[in-house]
Every structure is written in structure tokens, then in C-alpha cells.
Design a protein around this motif. Sequence first.
Motif, short mmCIF file in Angstrom:
data_model
loop_
_atom_site.label_atom_id
_atom_site.label_comp_id
_atom_site.label_asym_id
_atom_site.label_seq_id
_atom_site.Cartn_x
_atom_site.Cartn_y
_atom_site.Cartn_z
N GLY A 177 1.80 10.49 0.28
CA GLY A 177 1.15 11.77 0.00
C GLY A 177 0.22 11.61 -1.18
O GLY A 177 -0.38 10.55 -1.37
N TYR A 178 0.11 12.64 -2.01
CA TYR A 178 -0.78 12.56 -3.17
C TYR A 178 -0.10 13.00 -4.47
O TYR A 178 -0.73 13.00 -5.52
CB TYR A 178 -2.02 13.42 -2.94
N PHE B 205 -1.90 -1.12 -3.84
CA PHE B 205 -3.02 -0.18 -3.76
C PHE B 205 -2.46 1.20 -3.41
O PHE B 205 -1.73 1.35 -2.43
CB PHE B 205 -4.02 -0.62 -2.70
N CYS B 206 -2.81 2.20 -4.21
CA CYS B 206 -2.33 3.57 -3.99
C CYS B 206 -3.47 4.49 -3.58
O CYS B 206 -4.59 4.36 -4.07
CB CYS B 206 -1.66 4.11 -5.25
N GLY B 207 -3.15 5.47 -2.72
CA GLY B 207 -4.17 6.35 -2.15
C GLY B 207 -4.79 7.32 -3.12
O GLY B 207 -5.84 7.89 -2.82
N ASN B 208 -4.16 7.54 -4.27
CA ASN B 208 -4.82 8.31 -5.33
C ASN B 208 -4.20 7.92 -6.67
O ASN B 208 -3.23 7.16 -6.74
CB ASN B 208 -4.76 9.83 -5.08
N VAL C 173 0.84 -1.20 0.00
CA VAL C 173 0.00 0.00 0.00
C VAL C 173 0.87 1.25 0.00
O VAL C 173 1.85 1.33 0.76
CB VAL C 173 -0.92 0.04 1.24
N VAL C 174 0.53 2.20 -0.85
CA VAL C 174 1.08 3.55 -0.78
C VAL C 174 -0.08 4.45 -0.36
O VAL C 174 -1.01 4.67 -1.14
CB VAL C 174 1.67 4.02 -2.13
N THR C 175 -0.06 4.92 0.86
CA THR C 175 -1.19 5.68 1.40
C THR C 175 -1.14 7.14 0.97
O THR C 175 -0.13 7.64 0.45
CB THR C 175 -1.19 5.64 2.94
N GLY C 176 -2.23 7.84 1.24
CA GLY C 176 -2.24 9.29 1.15
C GLY C 176 -1.68 9.88 2.43
O GLY C 176 -1.05 9.18 3.23
N SER D 246 -0.42 8.92 -7.39
CA SER D 246 0.53 7.99 -6.79
C SER D 246 0.60 6.69 -7.58
O SER D 246 1.67 6.11 -7.77
CB SER D 246 0.14 7.69 -5.34
N ALA D 247 -0.56 6.21 -8.04
CA ALA D 247 -0.59 4.96 -8.81
C ALA D 247 0.15 5.12 -10.14
O ALA D 247 0.89 4.22 -10.56
CB ALA D 247 -2.04 4.53 -9.04
N MET D 248 -0.05 6.25 -10.82
CA MET D 248 0.66 6.48 -12.08
C MET D 248 2.17 6.57 -11.85
O MET D 248 2.96 6.04 -12.63
CB MET D 248 0.13 7.76 -12.75
N ALA D 249 2.55 7.23 -10.75
CA ALA D 249 3.97 7.32 -10.41
C ALA D 249 4.54 5.94 -10.10
O ALA D 249 5.68 5.62 -10.48
CB ALA D 249 4.17 8.26 -9.22
N ALA D 250 3.74 5.11 -9.43
CA ALA D 250 4.18 3.75 -9.10
C ALA D 250 4.38 2.92 -10.36
O ALA D 250 5.38 2.20 -10.50
CB ALA D 250 3.14 3.08 -8.19
N ILE D 251 3.46 3.02 -11.31
CA ILE D 251 3.56 2.28 -12.57
C ILE D 251 4.84 2.69 -13.32
O ILE D 251 5.59 1.84 -13.83
CB ILE D 251 2.31 2.51 -13.44
N SER D 252 5.09 3.99 -13.37
CA SER D 252 6.28 4.49 -14.06
C SER D 252 7.56 4.06 -13.36
O SER D 252 8.54 3.65 -14.01
CB SER D 252 6.22 6.02 -14.13
#
Length: 337
Positions: free
Chosen positions: A220-221, A244-247, A183-186, A250-256
Amino acid sequence: MATIKDVAKLAGVGVGTVSRYLSGNASISAESGSKVAAAMAELNYRPNSIARSLSSKKSNIIGLWVPSFSGSFHRKMLQTIERELRKRDKHIILANAEDAKTDEERIACLDYLIERDCDGILMSCPELSVFELAKIEARYPKIVFINRSLDALNEKTFYPNHYLGGRLAAQHLVELGHTKIAVVTGRMNAQDAQSRHRGFLDELASSGIEMHEELIECGGYGFKQGAEATERLLKKEQPFTALFCGNDNSAMAAISTMKKHGIEAGKDISVIGYDDIDLAEFTSPSMTSIHVPLEDISRNACHQILNLCYGEELPVQNHFEPKLSIRDSTQRLKQLK
């Protein structure tokens, strides 16, 4: 350019009658109102907004306070609210707390709007405490809160069920067979992030899946924070098959970030975001996300502030349910490499 005196002369009424018509005063007769309207149309007269506001003691301005304008979430909120206000010849003043570190600094941004004679204020304030929000409402009653749940001010709060959103995200990953989940939270000092995270963990627990603390990172976000949180996860020796990403940022940054390490979202690891911004379906791969009906939330909050400030009777809905938008970034565990 025609003046109010020109309108009065053509309509055969006094200047005071025209002024009362422009301010919406019901004390003039229907006949006089019709004459004024016809004269205004013939002269192509446009009332001076400053003079009209002085007459009505209304500025016709609504303030909008948000934590930041940098993300798609608050841009969508701004676009929706501005559109709704423009329909009713109202205007908007903006303030954001991008650099605020304390409640005092955040409230100073609110004071900026109050000092500019806004008729009312819309406030998206996930980080201020319930106590602070109650104090704000007591001092400035014509205020509506977006993306916050406050039982004592239920009619002035408009928010999605973030707890359910978190559960939906966990449920989706569990149904796909994942048990090793990161998990990457907000920002965890914000009510929405707390509710979303709690819902996610509760759903995992109800499915008998243990969430390892070392697989939880605060992101963060923003894109940068999301990328940094993902890097920290990848450096650990704890493997995971889903994230699972908090927004969505963050999810797009994780994919990249994972792609730089040779890890493909939707092929090697399932990734799910939150908010379901417009860009989510155009990422590569297209991104599964929890859809938050932000336009509906913003529109209803705007209707309520119009009701409070201008005596309108627009229908409002306060609480909203998120939904799951399934795309290519999440796959069944057995289909991953």
C-alpha cells in the motif's frame, strides 16, 4: 461599512454599472470603470463574495478530490493548489475517498463536490478505471485529472512518467551492483503503481537480473502497511541486498522495521523510495528516492482548471519526468557489510 450604493453615489454612476464592473462585464466604459475603482478604493469597499457569485453565476470554488489526506504526497498537492487558487481569489472544497472500497463509493465523493456547485474539479484518482473516468468527464466536463494518463483526455491529464521512475530506481540499484532485490509495491489496482512496478521489472530484465516473486510484497502507501510488508520479507528465507519501495512512507517504514531487526539501511541493505517528499533528506540515513515534481504537476493542473472555468489563458504542461535523488540509504554492494 460601505455598500455598493455608496460606491455608485461617490462614482456618480448607477448601481448596475458598479455591479457590471464587479462581475468583469466589459460593457462599461473605461471612464466609468476608473471612477468605480477610485470610489471603491476611497471607501475601502470589499465586494460581497456571495452577491458577486450570484451576479456572475460562478461560485469561485474549485473542488479537489483525492484518495486520502494522510500522506505527504497529497498534502503537498493540496498546499500547491490552494496557493495557486488563492492568488486568483478562488477557494477550495475538499473530498477524499479514504474509506471507499468500491468505485461507487469513490464516485459518491465526487458527487459531494458537484452538489456544492464547484465551478470545476481537480481529481487525483489512481484507482478508478479509464472507463469510469471517461464517464465522469462526459457528465462533468470541467474536470482535470492529476496523476493519471488518459490518451483520450490528454489535455485534461497531468502526470509524471511513472514507468520511467520505476526504471530509474532499478537502474540505480543495478549500477550499485545489486542482483538480489526485493520490492514493496504500492496498491497494484492503481495505474501509477502498475506503471512504476512494470518499469522496475523491465529494467531488471534488460540487465539480465531475475526478479523472484517471493521477494515482492504489496505494501500500500501507509507506514503500517509498509512495515508489515517488510516484516513479511524478512521472515522469508530468500536473502536480498536492496529494497525498492512504492513510496517514501513505505521506505521509511521499511528502514525503521529493519532497524528493529538489527539491519541498517545504507550499511546492510540499500533502500530506495519513491516521490522524494520533503522529509526524505532528513531521515536517518537520508533516503535515496525517485523525485516526482508534484508541485509542478499540481500547479499546471490548477492552471488548466482555471483556463476551463474562468477563461484564463495560463500556459500548461501536461507530462513530467521523474529524477533520481541519491542519498545515504543506497550504497554499492561491496560497501555493504
